[in-house]
Design a protein around this motif. Structure first.
Motif, PDB file in Angstrom:
ATOM      1  N   ARG A  87       0.811  -1.218   0.000  1.00  0.00           N
ATOM      2  CA  ARG A  87       0.000   0.000   0.000  1.00  0.00           C
ATOM      3  C   ARG A  87       0.841   1.263   0.000  1.00  0.00           C
ATOM      4  NH1 ARG A  87      -3.110  -0.620   5.376  1.00  0.00           N
ATOM      5  NH2 ARG A  87      -0.918  -1.061   5.941  1.00  0.00           N
ATOM      6  N   LEU A 144      -5.341  -2.055 -12.587  1.00  0.00           N
ATOM      7  CA  LEU A 144      -4.594  -2.562 -11.448  1.00  0.00           C
ATOM      8  C   LEU A 144      -5.425  -3.533 -10.625  1.00  0.00           C
ATOM      9  CD1 LEU A 144      -2.888   0.731 -10.202  1.00  0.00           C
ATOM     10  CD2 LEU A 144      -1.936  -1.012 -11.713  1.00  0.00           C
ATOM     11  N   ARG A 145      -4.726  -4.388  -9.891  1.00  0.00           N
ATOM     12  CA  ARG A 145      -5.404  -5.361  -9.042  1.00  0.00           C
ATOM     13  C   ARG A 145      -6.130  -4.649  -7.899  1.00  0.00           C
ATOM     14  NH1 ARG A 145      -3.203  -8.395  -4.697  1.00  0.00           N
ATOM     15  NH2 ARG A 145      -1.158  -7.494  -5.218  1.00  0.00           N
ATOM     16  N   ASP A 146      -7.375  -5.026  -7.677  1.00  0.00           N
ATOM     17  CA  ASP A 146      -8.170  -4.421  -6.599  1.00  0.00           C
ATOM     18  C   ASP A 146      -7.829  -5.058  -5.254  1.00  0.00           C
ATOM     19  OD1 ASP A 146      -9.537  -2.719  -8.311  1.00  0.00           O
ATOM     20  OD2 ASP A 146     -11.085  -4.207  -8.742  1.00  0.00           O
ATOM     21  N   VAL A 148      -6.010  -3.946  -2.753  1.00  0.00           N
ATOM     22  CA  VAL A 148      -4.723  -3.675  -2.115  1.00  0.00           C
ATOM     23  C   VAL A 148      -4.798  -2.443  -1.236  1.00  0.00           C
ATOM     24  CG1 VAL A 148      -2.308  -3.087  -2.535  1.00  0.00           C
ATOM     25  CG2 VAL A 148      -3.446  -4.798  -3.964  1.00  0.00           C
ATOM     26  N   ASP A 149      -5.474  -1.414  -1.715  1.00  0.00           N
ATOM     27  CA  ASP A 149      -5.464  -0.128  -1.032  1.00  0.00           C
ATOM     28  C   ASP A 149      -6.601  -0.020  -0.012  1.00  0.00           C
ATOM     29  OD1 ASP A 149      -3.396   1.226  -2.900  1.00  0.00           O
ATOM     30  OD2 ASP A 149      -4.909   0.416  -4.268  1.00  0.00           O
ATOM     31  N   PRO A 154      -7.138   5.825  -4.246  1.00  0.00           N
ATOM     32  CA  PRO A 154      -7.069   5.393  -5.650  1.00  0.00           C
ATOM     33  C   PRO A 154      -5.997   4.332  -5.846  1.00  0.00           C
ATOM     34  CG  PRO A 154      -7.125   7.792  -5.486  1.00  0.00           C
ATOM     35  CD  PRO A 154      -6.917   7.274  -4.096  1.00  0.00           C
ATOM     36  N   PRO A 155      -6.233   3.355  -6.711  1.00  0.00           N
ATOM     37  CA  PRO A 155      -5.256   2.278  -6.894  1.00  0.00           C
ATOM     38  C   PRO A 155      -3.869   2.746  -7.300  1.00  0.00           C
ATOM     39  CG  PRO A 155      -7.369   1.670  -7.853  1.00  0.00           C
ATOM     40  CD  PRO A 155      -7.488   3.098  -7.446  1.00  0.00           C
ATOM     41  N   GLU A 157      -2.297   5.283  -6.322  1.00  0.00           N
ATOM     42  CA  GLU A 157      -1.585   5.935  -5.228  1.00  0.00           C
ATOM     43  C   GLU A 157      -0.445   5.071  -4.703  1.00  0.00           C
ATOM     44  OE1 GLU A 157      -0.484   8.745  -2.362  1.00  0.00           O
ATOM     45  OE2 GLU A 157      -1.840   8.967  -4.071  1.00  0.00           O
ATOM     46  N   ARG A 158      -0.607   3.753  -4.759  1.00  0.00           N
ATOM     47  CA  ARG A 158       0.423   2.855  -4.225  1.00  0.00           C
ATOM     48  C   ARG A 158       1.735   2.961  -5.009  1.00  0.00           C
ATOM     49  NH1 ARG A 158      -2.492  -2.467  -6.848  1.00  0.00           N
ATOM     50  NH2 ARG A 158      -4.336  -1.332  -6.216  1.00  0.00           N
ATOM     51  N   TYR A 159       1.671   3.541  -6.219  1.00  0.00           N
ATOM     52  CA  TYR A 159       2.866   3.667  -7.065  1.00  0.00           C
ATOM     53  C   TYR A 159       3.331   5.113  -7.220  1.00  0.00           C
ATOM     54  CZ  TYR A 159       1.854  -1.134  -8.519  1.00  0.00           C
ATOM     55  OH  TYR A 159       1.631  -2.486  -8.543  1.00  0.00           O
ATOM     56  N   ALA A 208     -10.493   2.738 -14.635  1.00  0.00           N
ATOM     57  CA  ALA A 208      -9.461   1.783 -14.221  1.00  0.00           C
ATOM     58  C   ALA A 208      -8.510   1.443 -15.358  1.00  0.00           C
ATOM     59  CB  ALA A 208     -10.117   0.508 -13.695  1.00  0.00           C
TER      60      ALA A 208
END
Length: 568
Positions: A87, A144-146, A148-149, A154-155, A157-159, A208
Motif C-alpha cells: 500500500r 490494477l489489481r483491486d 490492495v489499497d 485510488p489504486p 496511489e500505491r505507485y 481503471a
C-alpha cells in the motif's frame, strides 16, 4: 556532509590507498549519514503523507531528472531497500534543482508536503550525492489489481513517485491537451467508449483502464509538442512498454516518461470515406461554429476564417455527397451557408451546389442548414420546420427527388440541445444516469421529431442529437420506427463521431424510416476530426503554424456521417 562527484573521487582515491576494494569505495551501500525515515514512511498508505510539515531525511536512487526551468524543477528518487507493504509507495518527488543525474544515490533533507496531490519534499535543505545505484521499474498492468489499497485510496496511489513499466499495449484515447500541455491519455484494451454508447463499458471500468502520459513539464504550449515527428499522434495509435515515473498534478496521476515513447500508427488516417454505394449520397456534418461574423463563436480574424472555410470545403468535397445537412452554422440569414456554397462552387463550377432556405431558423446564434447538388436531386415542395418551443434550434425539413427520377425522400436536419448544464432546472438537471443535463429536453425534441417523421415521405433523420446511441432520445426515435444506419453498417469499434474526456461515442446519427432503410446501400463515419489533436485546426492562437494543412483533417470536432441511397 554533501558529497559531490569530486568528493566521491577523493573517497575513491583514499579507499584505494587504504586497501578498500574499488566497488565498495565507489558504490557504497548506504550514504555516510543515515536516513531518519524510509520513503515509504513519508508516502504512507493514504493519499496524503502522514509526515506532512515535518523535516525528514531520506535516502534513494535518482530515477528521473526533470530539473530544467521548463520542466518540473525537481527529480524523483526511489528507495533501493523498499518496505514490504504493497500500500505504500517507495518513490518520492524532490522539488530541487541541486544537480543530480539518474542513477545517483542521494541523501535528501527536506519538508514533507502535499502539492497538487503529490507527496514531495519542499523546501529541500540538502542533497548529498553519495554513490550510484540502479532501480528496476516495477512491472504493472492496467487495470490494477483491486483489494490492495485502503477504502477511498485510488489504486495508482500505491505507485506514486515510483518508476514503472507498462508491458502491455496501451492505446491513445485522448489527444485534446497534447498541443496545450503535452499530455495524452492512453488506455488498456483499446480506446475508451462512452458508457451510454452501448459498447458495454462502465465509467468505473474506463477509469481503471486509463492513464495520463505527460511530458515532464507544467509549461503551457510547449515549443516541442510530443509525438508529432515524423507524424502527428491520432487517437487509436498504440504503444508498448511505456516506462516512467508516476507523478500527480491538477487532479490526475500522470506518467512522466523516462524512455522515449513510440506510438505505432494503428489508426491510420482515412484519406477518403468508405464506399457506401447508391445513386444518391447523403451526409450530415457539424461544422463547429462556421461564422461569417468575426470574433463571435467561430474565427476571430479574417485569416482564421479563410483557414476554417478551406478546411470545411475540403471535408465537404471529400464526402462528395449530393445532400448535406449542416449543424452549427451562424444564424444570420443565408449569409453563412451561402459562403460555404460559394466556396464549393468556386472549386467545382458555378451552380454545382445550392442551399435550402430555412423557413424558421429560430433565435439561437447557430442553426441547421441544408445544401445539395441540383444536378442530382430536386427539392419537392417548400422547406418546412417546426415552431414547437421545445426546439432551441428548429429542424429543417425538405423532401427531395432524384433529378433523373425515382423515389423521393425527406431530409430532417437536427441539432438537439447540448449536454451542458447552464440554466438547467428540474428534470433538465443532471440525473446522474450518464446522460448529462437537458436529457428531458432532448427526449421531448426526439418525440417531436418522431411525430414529424411519421408524417413525412421516406424520412431520413440526421444531425447532432447530443445523445449517445444507448441514451433515451435515440431510443425514442428508434421506438418510433426509425432505423439507425450506422448501427446497421458501421462496425462497433468504428462507430463513434465525437470524443469527450477521452471517451468516444456517437453523437451524430442517421436514422431512416422503414421503407427508406431498405434502400440504404451503406453508411460510414469518416474519422477525419474526432481522432485528431486540436492544434491542427484553423485557429492561429496556440497552434504552431507548421501543422496547418488545407485539408479535411480537424475541420471540426465532429466526424461527418455518409450514406448511400438506391432511389432508382
Amino acid at each position: 556532509m554533501r558529497r559531490t562527484a569530486a568528493a566521491l573521487a577523493t573517497v575513491l582515491t583514499a579507499g584505494l590507498a587504504a586497501g578498500v576494494p574499488p566497488a565498495a569505495a565507489a558504490e557504497p551501500s548506504t550514504c555516510g549519514t543515515p536516513a531518519d525515515h524510509q520513503i515509504a514512511d513519508v508516502q504512507g498508505s493514504g493519499t496524503a503523507s502522514p509526515l506532512t510539515g515535518r523535516t525528514v531525511r531520506v535516502e534513494g536512487i535518482v530515477t528521473a531528472d526533470f530539473q530544467r526551468p521548463d520542466q518540473l524543477k525537481g527529480f524523483f528518487i526511489q528507495d533501493p531497500t523498499p518496505d514490504r507493504d504493497p500500500r505504500t509507495s517507495d518513490g518520492l518527488f524532490v522539488y530541487s534543482t541541486e544537480e543530480v543525474a539518474p542513477g545517483d544515490r542521494v541523501l535528501v533533507t527536506g519538508t514533507a508536503v502535499e502539492y497538487n496531490g503529490l507527496t514531495e519534499l519542499s523546501p529541500v535543505s540538502a542533497v548529498d550525492v553519495c554513490g550510484t545505484g540502479r532501480i528496476a521499474p516495477a512491472r504493472v498492468r492496467l487495470p490494477l489489481r483491486d483489494g490492495v489499497d485502503a477504502p477511498g485510496v485510488p489504486p495508482l496511489e500505491r505507485y506514486e513517485g515510483m518508476l514503472l513499466r507498462f508491458g502491455q499495449r496501451l492505446t491513445a484515447t485522448e489527444v485534446y491537451r497534447l498541443g496545450r500541455y503535452g499530455e495524452v491519455t492512453v488506455s488498456a484494451g483499446g480506446r475508451l467508449f462512452q458508457p451510454t454508447d452501448g459498447h458495454g463499458s462502465t465509467q468505473a471500468g474506463n477509469d481503471a483502464r486509463r492513464l495520463l502520459v505527460d511530458d515532464g513539464s507544467n509549461v503551457q504550449n510547449p515549443d516541442t509538442i510530443p509525438y508529432t515527428d515524423p507524424r502527428v499522434l491520432r487517437i487509436g495509435d498504440s504503444a508498448y512498454g511505456l516506462t516512467g515515473v508516476l507523478g500527480h498534478g491538477f487532479g490526475e496521476y500522470r506518467l512522466e516518461p523516462t524512455r522515449t515513447v513510440r506510438f505505432a500508427a494503428t489508426d491510420p488516417r482515412p484519406e477518403k470515406p468508405r464506399h457506401v454505394g447508391g445513386d444518391v449520397r447523403v451526409a450530415s456534418f457539424n461544422t463547429l461554429n462556421w461564422f461569417t461574423t468575426l470574433n463571435r463563436r467561430g474565427a476571430d480574424t479574417a485569416e482564421e476564417q479563410e483557414r476554417q472555410l478551406t478546411k470545411l470545403a475540403a471535408a465537404l468535397k471529400g464526402l462528395d455527397a449530393d445532400v448535406v445537412g449542416l449543424m452549427e452554422v451562424e444564424n444570420n440569414g443565408d449569409t453563412a451557408v451561402r459562403a460555404i456554397v460559394d466556396r464549393l462552387n468556386r472549386d467545382a463550377g458555378a451552380a454545382t451546389y445550392a442551399w435550402v432556405r430555412h423557413p424558421y431558423p429560430g433565435t439561437d446564434e447557430i442553426h441547421v442548414a441544408l445544401i445539395y447538388r441540383p444536378a442530382k436531386v430536386t427539392p419537392v415542395g417548400a422547406a418546412r420546420s417546426a415552431q414547437d418551443p421545445v426546439f432551441d434550434r428548429p429542424p429543417l425539413v425538405q423532401t427531395f427527388r432524384p433529378a433523373s427520377g425515382g423515389t423521393a425522400f425527406t431530409m430532417i436536419v437536427n441539432h438537439f440541445k447540448s449536454k451542458g448544464c447552464g440554466g438547467a432546472t428540474g428534470p433538465d438537471r443532471d440525473q446522474g444516469d450518464g446522460q448529462g443535463c437537458y436529457n428531458a429536453r432532448r427526449v421531448a425534441q426526439a418525440e417531436a421529431i418522431g411525430a414529424l417523421a411519421a408524417e413525412s415521405e421516406n424520412p431520413l433523420v440526421v444531425g447532432d442529437l447530443n445523445a449517445y446511441t444507448a441514451e433515451d432520445p435515440v431510443k425514442v426515435l428508434t421506438g418510433a420506427g426509425l432505423v439507425s444506419q450506422t448501427q446497421r453498417f458501421v462496425r462497433p469499434g468504428e462507430r463513434y463521431s465525437y470524443v469527450f474526456d477521452g471517451q468516444s461515442g456517437e453523437l451524430d446519427h442517421a436514422l431512416a424510416g422503414g421503407s427508406l432503410s431498405r434502400r440504404v446501400t451503406g453508411a460510414t463515419i469518416w474519422h477525419v476530426n474526432s481522432d485528431e489533436p486540436v492544434f491542427l485546426d484553423y485557429n492561429t492562437e496556440y497552434n504552431p503554424p507548421r501543422f496547418y494543412r488545407p485539408d479535411a483533417f480537424r475541420s471540426s470536432d465532429h466526424d461527418p456521417v455518409l450514406l448511400g441511397l438506391d432511389l432508382r
